[in-house]
Design an enzyme around this catalytic site. Sequence first.
Site, PDB file in Angstrom:
ATOM      1  N   GLU A   1       3.551   4.139   6.278  1.00 37.60           N
ATOM      2  CA  GLU A   1       2.932   3.765   5.953  1.00 37.60           C
ATOM      3  C   GLU A   1       1.437   4.251   4.835  1.00 37.60           C
ATOM      4  O   GLU A   1       1.406   5.473   5.395  1.00 37.60           O
ATOM      5  CB  GLU A   1       1.913   3.001   7.811  1.00 37.60           C
TER       6      GLU A   1
ATOM      7  N   GLY B   1       0.514  -0.671  -0.278  1.00 35.85           N
ATOM      8  CA  GLY B   1      -0.274  -0.273   0.214  1.00 35.85           C
ATOM      9  C   GLY B   1       0.574   1.351  -0.179  1.00 35.85           C
ATOM     10  O   GLY B   1       0.377   2.255  -0.699  1.00 35.85           O
TER      11      GLY B   1
ATOM     12  N   ASP C   1      -5.259   1.504  10.381  1.00 36.27           N
ATOM     13  CA  ASP C   1      -6.835   1.514  10.473  1.00 36.27           C
ATOM     14  C   ASP C   1      -6.888   0.549  11.847  1.00 36.27           C
ATOM     15  O   ASP C   1      -7.559   1.285  12.614  1.00 36.27           O
ATOM     16  CB  ASP C   1      -7.281   0.374   9.254  1.00 36.27           C
TER      17      ASP C   1
END
Length: 180
Positions: free
Chosen positions: A104, A49, A108
Amino acid sequence: MKNDLTVNGDTFEIMISEQKIKDRVKELADEINADYAGKVPVFIGILNGSFIFFADLIREITIDCEVDFLKLSSYGDAKISSGNVRLLKDLNCQVTGRDIIIVEDIVDSGLSMQYIRELILRQNPTSFKVVTLLYKPASIKSNIQLDYVGFTIDPEFVIGYGLDYAQRVRNLKAIYRMKS
Ligand code: IMP
Ligand code: MG
């Protein structure tokens, strides 16, 4: 309306524009450049990601630095975090005695970051800090410190700029939110 897009049958709308991301990435880099002046930190990107954020951030870093990558998996193709973190690619760099900065895309539940933190701290770095582009405080299920946060967002599903939906749409230039 014309900016909406459909992915895997769900509709998404623009949330953070390309320009807003660019401006914020520069601000984060400026802060890091000031905080690490005279040091040579190792930036560790969390794959997959963070790859776009990482590439944009690192090109705004003006201090001497090194880069490395960790690959984790927790989501599979789902939209909800399984909390079951697996290490798919370990580091190549030496962590002991280094200033480590984790990069990052999004925090979450925070369970991935907790796993990363434990993995890195076991190897005795000189310092450990985290930069995340996005943070969903309402979803957090762990006790972790985030040192540089790009945008704090509601607990909604977002895509683009590296973030996927079942592995697709990582290549979008802006960040989109799922419409309810
Ligand atoms: P956490 O362990 O629950 O904090 O999740 C961390 C990882 O899940 C992130 O690095 C992302 O890759 C992924 N993730 C979390 N939220 C989203 C989202 O809204 N869209 C896409 N991927 C997400
Ligand atoms: Mg990630």
